[in-house]
Design a protein around this motif. Structure first.
Motif, short mmCIF file in Angstrom:
data_model
loop_
_atom_site.label_atom_id
_atom_site.label_comp_id
_atom_site.label_asym_id
_atom_site.label_seq_id
_atom_site.Cartn_x
_atom_site.Cartn_y
_atom_site.Cartn_z
N GLY A 196 52.68 41.51 38.28
CA GLY A 196 51.54 41.28 37.41
C GLY A 196 50.25 41.12 38.18
O GLY A 196 50.25 40.87 39.39
N ASP A 197 49.13 41.24 37.49
CA ASP A 197 47.80 41.14 38.11
C ASP A 197 47.32 39.69 38.14
O ASP A 197 47.71 38.87 37.30
N TYR A 198 46.46 39.39 39.11
CA TYR A 198 45.94 38.02 39.23
C TYR A 198 45.21 37.58 37.97
O TYR A 198 45.17 36.40 37.62
N ASN A 199 44.61 38.55 37.26
CA ASN A 199 43.83 38.24 36.05
C ASN A 199 44.58 38.60 34.78
O ASN A 199 43.97 38.80 33.72
N SER A 200 45.89 38.67 34.87
CA SER A 200 46.71 39.07 33.72
C SER A 200 46.49 38.17 32.52
O SER A 200 46.37 36.94 32.65
N ALA A 201 46.43 38.80 31.34
CA ALA A 201 46.35 38.06 30.08
C ALA A 201 47.66 38.16 29.32
O ALA A 201 47.76 37.73 28.17
N VAL A 202 48.68 38.75 29.98
CA VAL A 202 49.98 38.96 29.35
C VAL A 202 50.85 37.73 29.57
O VAL A 202 51.19 37.39 30.71
#
Length: 217
Positions: free
Chosen positions: A94-100
């Motif tokens: 996942g990404d550091y700024n994930s909203a999931v």
């Protein structure tokens, strides 16, 4: 009549050279104090971001020592009711700024908080000293390749950093170059921007540029 004329001339007299010099000195001291104050704010915010990076890195390794798995990816995190375990594949997806919700880069925070290594609760990424998002990801996260031209392992990213603060952090933690070393950065064109494959070639201090800066954990 002569006395009245003298009083009129006296009342219209301007500042003396000494008075003007005093005013200029006072203005200079005020401007110097303002500039010094601004520099102190920059350094204080840079130190705050650096403290976040050091503290969270230590928390990550302390968790790994205790549970023999990295937070976020920990397959045994079901020890806490209400949280999701990780896949146990050795990477924090996942990404550091994930909203999931329940992406491993967000579970990283939840696992650290439930274990007591980090204050707070839930999966939401916290904000840094300049209200930018602070988070982790492995390499390019949900993308492909290495992040910022060299990061394939787990990195911690801190976003929305004004140019002077980004430069100060890189200089104090690494080599001051956004394209090399253990600290790399890219210029942002959006708030809490996702990191790219390539880093910025150099910092540009315009007073308006903003950077997302990442460091390998």
């Amino acid at each position: 009549m002569q006395s009245a004329h003298r009083e009129t001339n006296s009342s219209q007299a301007g500042f003396t050279l000494v008075e003007i010099a005093i005013v200029l000195v006072v203005i200079g001291l005020l401007l110097g104090g303002i500039l010094k104050g601004q520099e102190m704010v920059v350094q204080a915010r840079a130190k705050n971001v650096i403290a976040d990076i050091h503290g969270l890195t230590a928390a990550h390794y302390a968790y790994q020592d205790r549970y023999r798995a990295p937070p976020g990816d920990d397959p045994g995190a079901g020890r806490w009711s209400g949280t999701m375990p990780g896949t146990g594949d050795g990477t924090v997806a996942g990404d550091y700024n994930s909203a999931v919700n329940n992406s491993e880069s967000r579970l990283w925070w939840d696992h650290l908080r439930r274990s007591g290594f980090v204050a707070g609760s839930g999966q939401q990424q916290p904000l840094n000293a300049v209200s930018g998002m602070l988070g982790v990801q492995t390499g390019m996260g949900t993308g492909t390749g290495t992040a910022l031209g060299g990061f394939a392992a787990l990195i911690m990213c801190s976003a929305n950093l004004p140019d002077k603060i980004a430069v100060a952090i890189d200089a104090q933690l690494d080599d001051g170059n956004p394209a090399s070393g253990t600290v790399r950065a890219q210029q942002q064109t959006a708030v809490n921007q996702s990191v790219a494959n390539a880093s910025a070639s150099s910092y540009q201090e315009t007073g308006t540029n903003v950077y997302v800066l990442c460091r390998q954990i």
